[in-house]
Design a protein around this motif. Structure first.
Motif, PDB file in Angstrom:
ATOM      1  N   VAL A  82       0.855  -1.187   0.000  1.00 56.53           N
ATOM      2  CA  VAL A  82       0.000   0.000   0.000  1.00 56.53           C
ATOM      3  C   VAL A  82       0.889   1.232   0.000  1.00 56.53           C
ATOM      4  CG1 VAL A  82      -1.777   1.296   1.220  1.00 56.53           C
ATOM      5  CG2 VAL A  82      -1.826  -1.211   1.260  1.00 56.53           C
ATOM      6  N   HIS A  83       0.754   2.045  -1.060  1.00 56.09           N
ATOM      7  CA  HIS A  83       1.446   3.328  -1.149  1.00 56.09           C
ATOM      8  C   HIS A  83       0.433   4.450  -0.910  1.00 56.09           C
ATOM      9  CE1 HIS A  83       4.628   1.095  -3.452  1.00 56.09           C
ATOM     10  NE2 HIS A  83       5.400   1.940  -2.788  1.00 56.09           N
ATOM     11  N   VAL A  84       0.860   5.487  -0.192  1.00 58.07           N
ATOM     12  CA  VAL A  84      -0.005   6.624   0.126  1.00 58.07           C
ATOM     13  C   VAL A  84       0.644   7.908  -0.375  1.00 58.07           C
ATOM     14  CG1 VAL A  84      -1.127   7.938   1.957  1.00 58.07           C
ATOM     15  CG2 VAL A  84      -0.915   5.445   2.161  1.00 58.07           C
ATOM     16  N   ALA A  85      -0.093   8.655  -1.188  1.00 60.98           N
ATOM     17  CA  ALA A  85       0.367   9.945  -1.690  1.00 60.98           C
ATOM     18  C   ALA A  85      -0.551  11.030  -1.131  1.00 60.98           C
ATOM     19  CB  ALA A  85       0.341   9.976  -3.217  1.00 60.98           C
ATOM     20  N   PRO A  86      -0.176  11.692  -0.030  1.00 61.11           N
ATOM     21  CA  PRO A  86      -1.037  12.711   0.577  1.00 61.11           C
ATOM     22  C   PRO A  86      -1.286  13.877  -0.383  1.00 61.11           C
ATOM     23  CG  PRO A  86       0.714  12.056   2.081  1.00 61.11           C
ATOM     24  CD  PRO A  86       1.064  11.495   0.745  1.00 61.11           C
ATOM     25  N   ALA A 105      -1.769  16.825   0.435  1.00 60.21           N
ATOM     26  CA  ALA A 105      -1.078  18.005   0.946  1.00 60.21           C
ATOM     27  C   ALA A 105       0.350  18.095   0.410  1.00 60.21           C
ATOM     28  CB  ALA A 105      -1.068  17.984   2.468  1.00 60.21           C
ATOM     29  N   GLY A 106       0.803  17.046  -0.255  1.00 57.22           N
ATOM     30  CA  GLY A 106       2.149  17.052  -0.811  1.00 57.22           C
ATOM     31  C   GLY A 106       3.154  16.452   0.151  1.00 57.22           C
ATOM     32  N   GLY A 107       4.407  16.505  -0.244  1.00 55.69           N
ATOM     33  CA  GLY A 107       5.458  16.000   0.619  1.00 55.69           C
ATOM     34  C   GLY A 107       6.088  14.740   0.093  1.00 55.69           C
ATOM     35  N   PHE A 108       5.775  13.607   0.720  1.00 52.19           N
ATOM     36  CA  PHE A 108       6.457  12.367   0.397  1.00 52.19           C
ATOM     37  C   PHE A 108       5.470  11.248   0.105  1.00 52.19           C
ATOM     38  CE2 PHE A 108       9.538  14.832   2.691  1.00 52.19           C
ATOM     39  CZ  PHE A 108      10.754  14.529   2.083  1.00 52.19           C
ATOM     40  N   LEU A 109       5.901  10.345  -0.764  1.00 58.04           N
ATOM     41  CA  LEU A 109       5.153   9.138  -1.063  1.00 58.04           C
ATOM     42  C   LEU A 109       5.505   8.104  -0.005  1.00 58.04           C
ATOM     43  CD1 LEU A 109       3.367   7.564  -3.097  1.00 58.04           C
ATOM     44  CD2 LEU A 109       5.473   6.954  -4.287  1.00 58.04           C
ATOM     45  N   ASP A 110       4.505   7.609   0.728  1.00 56.90           N
ATOM     46  CA  ASP A 110       4.757   6.742   1.872  1.00 56.90           C
ATOM     47  C   ASP A 110       4.436   5.286   1.534  1.00 56.90           C
ATOM     48  OD1 ASP A 110       5.328   5.867   4.436  1.00 56.90           O
ATOM     49  OD2 ASP A 110       3.309   6.278   5.173  1.00 56.90           O
ATOM     50  N   LEU A 111       5.381   4.397   1.844  1.00 53.54           N
ATOM     51  CA  LEU A 111       5.138   2.968   1.736  1.00 53.54           C
ATOM     52  C   LEU A 111       4.523   2.516   3.056  1.00 53.54           C
ATOM     53  CD1 LEU A 111       5.440   0.281   0.214  1.00 53.54           C
ATOM     54  CD2 LEU A 111       7.777   0.134   1.111  1.00 53.54           C
ATOM     55  N   ALA A 112       3.190   2.496   3.102  1.00 55.95           N
ATOM     56  CA  ALA A 112       2.483   2.238   4.362  1.00 55.95           C
ATOM     57  C   ALA A 112       2.512   0.773   4.754  1.00 55.95           C
ATOM     58  CB  ALA A 112       1.041   2.726   4.250  1.00 55.95           C
ATOM     59  N   VAL A 113       2.384  -0.130   3.765  1.00 56.61           N
ATOM     60  CA  VAL A 113       2.399  -1.572   4.040  1.00 56.61           C
ATOM     61  C   VAL A 113       3.221  -2.259   2.961  1.00 56.61           C
ATOM     62  CG1 VAL A 113       1.030  -3.667   4.369  1.00 56.61           C
ATOM     63  CG2 VAL A 113       0.087  -1.454   5.073  1.00 56.61           C
ATOM     64  N   ASN A 114       4.056  -3.223   3.367  1.00 51.86           N
ATOM     65  CA  ASN A 114       4.842  -4.015   2.430  1.00 51.86           C
ATOM     66  C   ASN A 114       5.033  -5.395   3.034  1.00 51.86           C
ATOM     67  OD1 ASN A 114       6.471  -4.870   0.349  1.00 51.86           O
ATOM     68  ND2 ASN A 114       8.290  -3.767   1.028  1.00 51.86           N
ATOM     69  N   GLU A 115       4.085  -6.297   2.735  1.00 52.68           N
ATOM     70  CA  GLU A 115       4.087  -7.619   3.343  1.00 52.68           C
ATOM     71  C   GLU A 115       3.805  -8.677   2.281  1.00 52.68           C
ATOM     72  OE1 GLU A 115       4.834  -8.182   6.413  1.00 52.68           O
ATOM     73  OE2 GLU A 115       4.657  -6.199   7.353  1.00 52.68           O
ATOM     74  N   ILE A 116       3.936  -9.934   2.664  1.00 54.62           N
ATOM     75  CA  ILE A 116       3.551 -11.058   1.819  1.00 54.62           C
ATOM     76  C   ILE A 116       2.474 -11.850   2.554  1.00 54.62           C
ATOM     77  CG2 ILE A 116       4.294 -13.239   0.789  1.00 54.62           C
ATOM     78  CD1 ILE A 116       6.983 -12.020   0.267  1.00 54.62           C
ATOM     79  N   GLY A 117       1.349 -12.109   1.846  1.00 53.53           N
ATOM     80  CA  GLY A 117       0.259 -12.878   2.446  1.00 53.53           C
ATOM     81  C   GLY A 117      -0.749 -12.003   3.155  1.00 53.53           C
ATOM     82  N   GLY A 118      -1.449 -12.606   4.113  1.00 52.60           N
ATOM     83  CA  GLY A 118      -2.485 -11.885   4.849  1.00 52.60           C
ATOM     84  C   GLY A 118      -1.908 -10.783   5.721  1.00 52.60           C
ATOM     85  N   TYR A 119      -2.746  -9.781   5.972  1.00 51.91           N
ATOM     86  CA  TYR A 119      -2.287  -8.646   6.783  1.00 51.91           C
ATOM     87  C   TYR A 119      -3.459  -8.028   7.517  1.00 51.91           C
ATOM     88  CZ  TYR A 119      -0.440  -4.096   8.120  1.00 51.91           C
ATOM     89  OH  TYR A 119      -0.066  -2.989   8.851  1.00 51.91           O
ATOM     90  N   GLN A 120      -3.197  -7.567   8.735  1.00 56.23           N
ATOM     91  CA  GLN A 120      -4.165  -6.813   9.516  1.00 56.23           C
ATOM     92  C   GLN A 120      -3.392  -5.866  10.420  1.00 56.23           C
ATOM     93  OE1 GLN A 120      -7.786  -7.300   9.676  1.00 56.23           O
ATOM     94  NE2 GLN A 120      -7.738  -5.355  10.775  1.00 56.23           N
ATOM     95  N   GLY A 121      -3.665  -4.557  10.296  1.00 55.49           N
ATOM     96  CA  GLY A 121      -2.947  -3.608  11.135  1.00 55.49           C
ATOM     97  C   GLY A 121      -3.409  -2.186  10.913  1.00 55.49           C
ATOM     98  N   THR A 122      -2.923  -1.293  11.761  1.00 59.90           N
ATOM     99  CA  THR A 122      -3.217   0.134  11.655  1.00 59.90           C
ATOM    100  C   THR A 122      -1.915   0.871  11.374  1.00 59.90           C
ATOM    101  OG1 THR A 122      -5.083  -0.042  13.172  1.00 59.90           O
ATOM    102  CG2 THR A 122      -4.145   2.160  12.840  1.00 59.90           C
TER     103      THR A 122
END
Length: 246
Positions: A201-205, A207-224
């Motif tokens: 999951v990549h996030v591009a706000p 408001a500008g600034g930086f492209l954030d790599l929010a999640v980088n996993e293999i398989g199932g995932y659950q988190g905040t």
């Protein structure tokens, strides 16, 4: 022959890149406005009065208001390319963020889509594919060609950020790769995924600034994870996923 196995993700590591210019922010705002344009008000406005004061003159006063118009150049409609098997497509679209939808419903072998922009490898799977990815999200990236490797008939649609799905209720869900415009303000989001392959999951706000790599996993995932909304969000998944802003 099979595509090279995916690189192992670095657990819980967040990489950032500078990504947007003022022009990109403007395009994203236009996309939101187009999706959520308010209903114009109609009727006759009453003149304002000041409490305790009444005009002494009986002469009528006519006020002429010159309407203000704003002229904007609408983005060009999406470009659609149809083909079969391997091919190279030359794009003639304006510079700026693009959304690329690739569909190859009956592909059986390697299915690959590459760009000559900063994103490079957009799709790399085996068999059928139907999803969308962004391109030229990073500052200075210009995609002019797309290279297709496929065993069946395919369709590629290239458009602007208006092709992104709009999540106006603060939550979105789906299956496979997608690009979503999360228009609510937020500082974090609960994200889940049910799949076996890479989940990114990549996030591009906006408001500008930086492209954030929010999640980088293999398989199932659950988190905040942190998610600075409003934002344009790209999801890479071979299963079902959900995102809820908070």
């Amino acid at each position: 022959m099979y595509p090279a196995p995916p690189e192992q993700p670095a657990p819980k590591k967040h990489r950032k890149w500078p990504w947007i210019t003022a022009a990109t922010v403007a395009l994203l705002v236009i996309a939101i406005s187009a999706a959520h344009r308010p209903t114009p008000l109609t009727g006759t406005a009453s003149p304002a009065t000041t409490s305790g004061y009444a005009p002494t003159s009986s002469a009528s006063v006519t006020t002429t208001t010159t309407p203000t118009t704003t002229t904007t150049t609408p983005p060009p409609p999406p470009s659609v390319y149809n083909g079969h098997g391997d091919d190279v497509i030359n794009l003639t679209r304006p510079q700026g963020v693009k959304i690329i939808r690739f569909t190859c419903a009956k592909c059986t072998g390697n299915t690959v889509l590459k760009s000559d922009g900063a994103e490079s490898l957009l799709v790399n799977t085996i068999g059928a594919y139907d999803g969308q990815q962004w391109a030229d999200i990073r500052e200075g990236s210009v995609t002019s060609t797309l290279t297709v490797t496929a065993t069946g008939a395919w369709t590629i649609t290239v458009g602007g950020v208006d092709m992104a799905r709009v999540a106006d209720a603060g939550a979105a869900g789906g299956t496979g790769d997608d690009v979503v415009l999360m228009i609510r303000s937020s500082t974090k989001a609960e994200i889940s995924n049910k799949g076996d392959g890479n989940f990114v999951v990549h996030v591009a706000p906006l408001a500008g600034g930086f492209l954030d790599l929010a999640v980088n996993e293999i398989g199932g995932y659950q988190g905040t994870v942190p998610l600075a909304g409003p934002a344009l969000v790209q999801i890479t998944s071979d299963g079902t996923w959900s995102i809820a802003q908070s």
